[in-house]
Design a protein around this motif. Structure first.
Motif, PDB file in Angstrom:
ATOM      1  N   CYS A 192       0.824  -1.210   0.000  1.00 29.87           N
ATOM      2  CA  CYS A 192       0.000   0.000   0.000  1.00 29.87           C
ATOM      3  C   CYS A 192       0.856   1.258   0.000  1.00 29.87           C
ATOM      4  CB  CYS A 192      -0.978  -0.010   1.181  1.00 29.87           C
ATOM      5  SG  CYS A 192      -0.290   0.589   2.739  1.00 29.87           S
ATOM      6  N   MET A 193       2.065   1.175   0.507  1.00 31.12           N
ATOM      7  CA  MET A 193       3.056   2.257   0.546  1.00 31.12           C
ATOM      8  C   MET A 193       2.676   3.415   1.470  1.00 31.12           C
ATOM      9  SD  MET A 193       5.834   1.708  -1.125  1.00 31.12           S
ATOM     10  CE  MET A 193       6.521   0.604  -2.332  1.00 31.12           C
ATOM     11  N   HIS A 194       1.571   3.283   2.229  1.00 30.19           N
ATOM     12  CA  HIS A 194       1.237   4.400   3.134  1.00 30.19           C
ATOM     13  C   HIS A 194       0.835   3.959   4.541  1.00 30.19           C
ATOM     14  CE1 HIS A 194      -2.936   3.489   2.289  1.00 30.19           C
ATOM     15  NE2 HIS A 194      -2.692   3.595   1.002  1.00 30.19           N
ATOM     16  N   CYS A 195       0.803   2.658   4.830  1.00 35.12           N
ATOM     17  CA  CYS A 195       0.502   2.249   6.215  1.00 35.12           C
ATOM     18  C   CYS A 195       1.763   2.472   7.061  1.00 35.12           C
ATOM     19  CB  CYS A 195       0.035   0.797   6.266  1.00 35.12           C
ATOM     20  SG  CYS A 195       1.327  -0.428   6.025  1.00 35.12           S
ATOM     21  N   CYS A 204       4.731   0.218   5.952  1.00 35.76           N
ATOM     22  CA  CYS A 204       5.318   0.628   4.668  1.00 35.76           C
ATOM     23  C   CYS A 204       6.124   1.908   4.843  1.00 35.76           C
ATOM     24  CB  CYS A 204       4.216   0.844   3.621  1.00 35.76           C
ATOM     25  SG  CYS A 204       3.543  -0.708   2.992  1.00 35.76           S
ATOM     26  N   CYS A 236       3.019  -4.934   5.600  1.00 40.24           N
ATOM     27  CA  CYS A 236       1.923  -4.061   5.163  1.00 40.24           C
ATOM     28  C   CYS A 236       0.567  -4.570   5.684  1.00 40.24           C
ATOM     29  CB  CYS A 236       1.908  -4.013   3.633  1.00 40.24           C
ATOM     30  SG  CYS A 236       0.567  -2.999   2.970  1.00 40.24           S
ATOM     31  N   VAL A 237      -0.267  -3.642   6.120  1.00 33.55           N
ATOM     32  CA  VAL A 237      -1.579  -4.045   6.665  1.00 33.55           C
ATOM     33  C   VAL A 237      -2.426  -4.756   5.605  1.00 33.55           C
ATOM     34  CG1 VAL A 237      -1.669  -2.254   8.449  1.00 33.55           C
ATOM     35  CG2 VAL A 237      -2.586  -1.757   6.169  1.00 33.55           C
TER      36      VAL A 237
HETATM   37 ZN    ZN Z   1       1.324  -0.865   3.687  1.00 28.64          ZN
END
Ligand code: ZN
Ligand code: ZN
Length: 341
Positions: free
Chosen positions: A95-98, A101, A109-110
């Motif tokens: 996701c690159m934003h949790c 990440c 990653c969630v």
């Molecule tokens: Zn993530």
């Protein structure tokens, strides 16, 4: 523009692989298409075919130890171009934003259930599409079949050894001398650890010592009793059933049991021992993007390489059978004989 991609898929749970053609969608901005030359067979692929994790969709194209050549690049991808040789492991996106990440632990990653390279289709195919940030340029001179196995088996054992055994030359035991274990012995030896291989097969002693083990013991209660309170770290790489109590008691006080792979077993032990010896138990799942790059450079510098056999991808079914029957020594890599796209 869509593209027809040939591969091998299980059409339903427990079904063998059969030829399968799918339509690959247009690349996303961050995605790359990689034309596959090699793909390792991991035990996880077989568990995927059995829907062991409940995360795969059918038809299921396994394969997540991929090496190939970048054949198409999304608009926002940086650092990769057509023709680059790359490796891809189990994780093909995140996701690159949790919170995980953001701190560089993308493997946690969630949304990890949707981050597999298997989604939508994996590496037993002519090509695969992943987020370009999860396609790793390979060291020049590293054979593609070697790199393929390092992408999952390699990183899975490198991460816990790097985290818990890379400093202070600890005593490390590796339980299981198979696809993961034979690489763990090599990495642990290269980290300067005193290494013991634990296996239920006496016949594996000679090779375990070659892979870098200083000692070899059998995985039975008597042998394990003789190494009570002995190891700083025990890396569990097997996927069968084990005497968890004896394994746990082989740890020194403050020692750690790290589990990689997915044993078909319930972990049973007396919590009293856990408390009075301050044992830790840790799971370890693949590795981060930074860890992947570090592992590849380390393996190249130390000449770490899996022992493997090559088979043509058209024999994917035979390869899967061999791995599921524990007959691979120690890893199988499929060489692509499909028309590249
Ligand atoms: Zn993530
Ligand atoms: Zn794997």
């Amino acid at each position: 523009m869509s593209l027809l991609v040939k591969g091998f898929a299980a059409k339903a749970v427990g079904q063998p692989l059969e030829p399968f053609t799918y339509e690959s969608a247009q690349l996303g901005e961050q995605e790359v298409r990689v034309s596959i030359t090699h793909c390792g067979v991991c035990y996880t692929d077989i568990q995927g075919m059995e829907d062991h994790y409940g995360i795969v969709t059918f038809p299921f194209v396994p394969g997540h130890e991929i090496v190939g050549t970048v054949s198409e690049v999304g608009r926002a991808v940086s650092g990769l171009k057509e023709g680059d040789r790359v490796g891809i492991g189990w994780q093909g996106r995140s996701c690159m934003h949790c919170e995980y990440c953001l701190r560089g632990e993308e493997q946690l990653c969630v949304d990890i259930g949707n981050c597999g390279t298997w989604e939508p289709y994996g590496g037993f195919a002519a090509s695969v599409v992943v987020d370009g940030r999860f396609a790793y340029p390979l060291p020049a001179g590293m054979p593609s079949e070697v790199a393929a196995v390092l992408m999952c088996a390699g990183i899975s054992v490198y991460s816990p050894l790097r985290a818990y055994a890379a400093k202070g030359s600890p005593k490390v035991a590796v339980a299981g001398v198979g696809g993961l274990g034979h690489l763990a012995l090599q990495f642990a030896h290269a980290f300067g650890c005193e290494v013991t291989a634990i296996s239920s097969s006496p016949g594996k002693k000679k090779q375990a010592l070659k892979f870098g083990a200083d000692h070899f013991i059998l995985a039975d209660e008597d042998s394990l009793r003789q190494v009570r309170l002995n190891y700083d770290l025990l890396l569990y790489t097997s996927h069968g059933k084990s005497d968890w109590t004896s394994l746990l008691y082989s740890l020194k006080t403050n020692g750690r049991l790290a589990v990689v792979g997915f044993p078909d077993d319930q972990v049973m032990f007396d919590p009293l021992e856990l408390v009075v010896h301050q044992f830790s138990m840790t799971g370890s799942f693949i590795g981060s993007r930074a860890g992947m790059q570090e592992m590849l450079a380390f393996a190249q510098a130390h000449g770490i390489a899996p022992k493997l056999e090559l088979m043509p991808m058209s024999q994917a079914n035979e390869a899967v059978l061999k791995v599921s029957q524990n007959r691979a020594r120690y890893r199988i890599v499929l060489v692509n004989d499909l028309v590249p796209v």
